[in-house]
Motif scaffolding. Sequence first.
Motif, mmCIF file in Angstrom:
data_model
loop_
_atom_site.group_PDB
_atom_site.id
_atom_site.type_symbol
_atom_site.label_atom_id
_atom_site.label_comp_id
_atom_site.label_asym_id
_atom_site.label_seq_id
_atom_site.Cartn_x
_atom_site.Cartn_y
_atom_site.Cartn_z
ATOM 1 N N ARG A 10 -1.226 8.404 -3.172
ATOM 2 C CA ARG A 10 -1.591 7.842 -1.892
ATOM 3 C C ARG A 10 -0.516 8.119 -0.862
ATOM 4 O O ARG A 10 0.640 7.816 -1.057
ATOM 5 C CB ARG A 10 -1.793 6.338 -2.044
ATOM 6 N N PHE A 12 0.417 7.999 3.565
ATOM 7 C CA PHE A 12 0.105 7.221 4.741
ATOM 8 C C PHE A 12 -0.737 8.004 5.736
ATOM 9 O O PHE A 12 -1.165 7.477 6.734
ATOM 10 C CB PHE A 12 1.400 6.799 5.447
ATOM 11 N N PHE A 15 -3.974 6.627 7.176
ATOM 12 C CA PHE A 15 -3.967 5.334 7.870
ATOM 13 C C PHE A 15 -4.201 5.489 9.357
ATOM 14 O O PHE A 15 -4.874 4.675 9.975
ATOM 15 C CB PHE A 15 -2.626 4.626 7.606
ATOM 16 N N HIS A 103 4.723 4.008 -4.558
ATOM 17 C CA HIS A 103 3.338 3.558 -4.592
ATOM 18 C C HIS A 103 3.117 2.738 -5.859
ATOM 19 O O HIS A 103 3.372 3.223 -6.960
ATOM 20 C CB HIS A 103 2.382 4.740 -4.584
ATOM 21 N N TYR A 203 -3.295 -1.788 -4.251
ATOM 22 C CA TYR A 203 -2.191 -0.848 -4.067
ATOM 23 C C TYR A 203 -1.207 -1.340 -3.012
ATOM 24 O O TYR A 203 -1.582 -1.986 -2.021
ATOM 25 C CB TYR A 203 -2.721 0.527 -3.629
ATOM 26 N N ALA A 205 2.250 0.395 -0.859
ATOM 27 C CA ALA A 205 3.105 1.549 -0.580
ATOM 28 C C ALA A 205 4.333 1.042 0.152
ATOM 29 O O ALA A 205 4.229 0.386 1.196
ATOM 30 C CB ALA A 205 2.371 2.585 0.259
ATOM 31 N N MET A 216 2.657 -0.897 3.328
ATOM 32 C CA MET A 216 1.228 -0.793 3.588
ATOM 33 C C MET A 216 0.471 -1.272 2.354
ATOM 34 O O MET A 216 0.985 -1.218 1.235
ATOM 35 C CB MET A 216 0.843 0.655 3.909
ATOM 36 N N ASP A 218 -3.553 -1.547 0.330
ATOM 37 C CA ASP A 218 -4.961 -1.162 0.189
ATOM 38 C C ASP A 218 -5.558 -2.093 -0.855
ATOM 39 O O ASP A 218 -5.293 -1.950 -2.049
ATOM 40 C CB ASP A 218 -5.093 0.297 -0.226
ATOM 41 N N GLU A 224 -8.006 3.348 2.489
ATOM 42 C CA GLU A 224 -7.411 3.138 3.803
ATOM 43 C C GLU A 224 -6.220 2.204 3.668
ATOM 44 O O GLU A 224 -6.314 1.125 3.093
ATOM 45 C CB GLU A 224 -8.434 2.518 4.769
ATOM 46 N N TRP A 225 -5.099 2.636 4.239
ATOM 47 C CA TRP A 225 -3.913 1.793 4.266
ATOM 48 C C TRP A 225 -3.991 0.841 5.453
ATOM 49 O O TRP A 225 -4.442 1.206 6.531
ATOM 50 C CB TRP A 225 -2.648 2.630 4.394
ATOM 51 N N LYS A 226 -3.524 -0.378 5.251
ATOM 52 C CA LYS A 226 -3.410 -1.356 6.319
ATOM 53 C C LYS A 226 -1.955 -1.799 6.434
ATOM 54 O O LYS A 226 -1.263 -1.975 5.427
ATOM 55 C CB LYS A 226 -4.308 -2.562 6.045
#
Length: 345
Positions: A10, A12, A15, A103, A203, A205, A216, A218, A224-226
């Motif tokens: 994964r 970024f 994102f 990760h 997940y 990161a 970040m 998920d 999608e990373w938040k």
Amino acid sequence: MVSFRGSKMRGFGTFISRPLLFLLLHFILVKCDITDGNAEHLKREHSLMKPYQGVGSSPSSQWDFWGSTLVTSSYVRLTPDERSKQGSIWNTVPVYLKDWEMHVQYKIHGSGKKNLHGDGIAIWYTKERLNPGPVFGNQDHFVGLALFVDTFRNDLHGMDRSFPYISAMVSNGSLPYDHGNDGRTSELGGCSSEIRNKDHDTYLAIRYSKGRLTVMIDIDDKNEWKACIDIGGVRLPTGYYFGASAATGDLSDNHDIISMKMYQLMVEHTPDEDSLDWTKIEPSVSLLKSPKDNIDDPTGNFRSTPLTGWKVFLLLLCALLGIVVCGVVGAVVFQKRQERNRRFY
């Protein structure tokens, strides 16, 4: 860009879109290559992956574990869904990377109903390893970085945030973790995240590059990373160890680590930075005020870093516009008063 689902590696990049990424990089002055999961960036000596080869207590092992930790072919269970358990797993190889991205694929689940589960998982980058203690199964007064995935609320007065709650802490060994306030007195940043009893893995990161710590998440299995945490002014040395730990108390959960993948970020440093002995750096964070001031913020959202050049420019521009507006208003008022005086005479 490598797909999240296809490879489980994964980055970024998904994102934010490319134009927005360039704009953000311009403003925050972060210059780094973001890993896209390419094999050449993966550091296997610092990664924990199925089928978990190299895990054990032998001299050649790259990962060692303690306590209630159980290593299976599908996951590493730090604690079972039982009371009063502690477990951890640690990389035996110190990390000498200046810029990195970790990760973590994990799963927290159990039979407990809402608010009847605990306590959570911690991800560590610390000077010492395999030192059991009261902080999610690891020692207090640690030296380094910790990321806490806290699933149980201890502070019944801190109802402004929901749990589970993810937070970060950097310590040089002088700061204790305040369980009574859920670590708020030493927290650098955080976010709420509904990560329990998902039908899929979740997940994290964690990226450290050029003095900036970014976390970040998920949790929805949407690739999608938040954003969760983004703070500058962080100083971390090299030569520390990565690990993960978990603990249960009167309440419990299964705390599983599926993988921990370490990526090297290809970042250029100045000659002065390269000449430093990064192993001698003391973990620290440059803030406008102490992290302890977070306890006085009812939202817990203080994440300030020193003002950057563009922020100073915007402040000066706003001040100048304010002066101009005040001058124009004053001139208009003065002119109207003069006209009234003429009519009076």
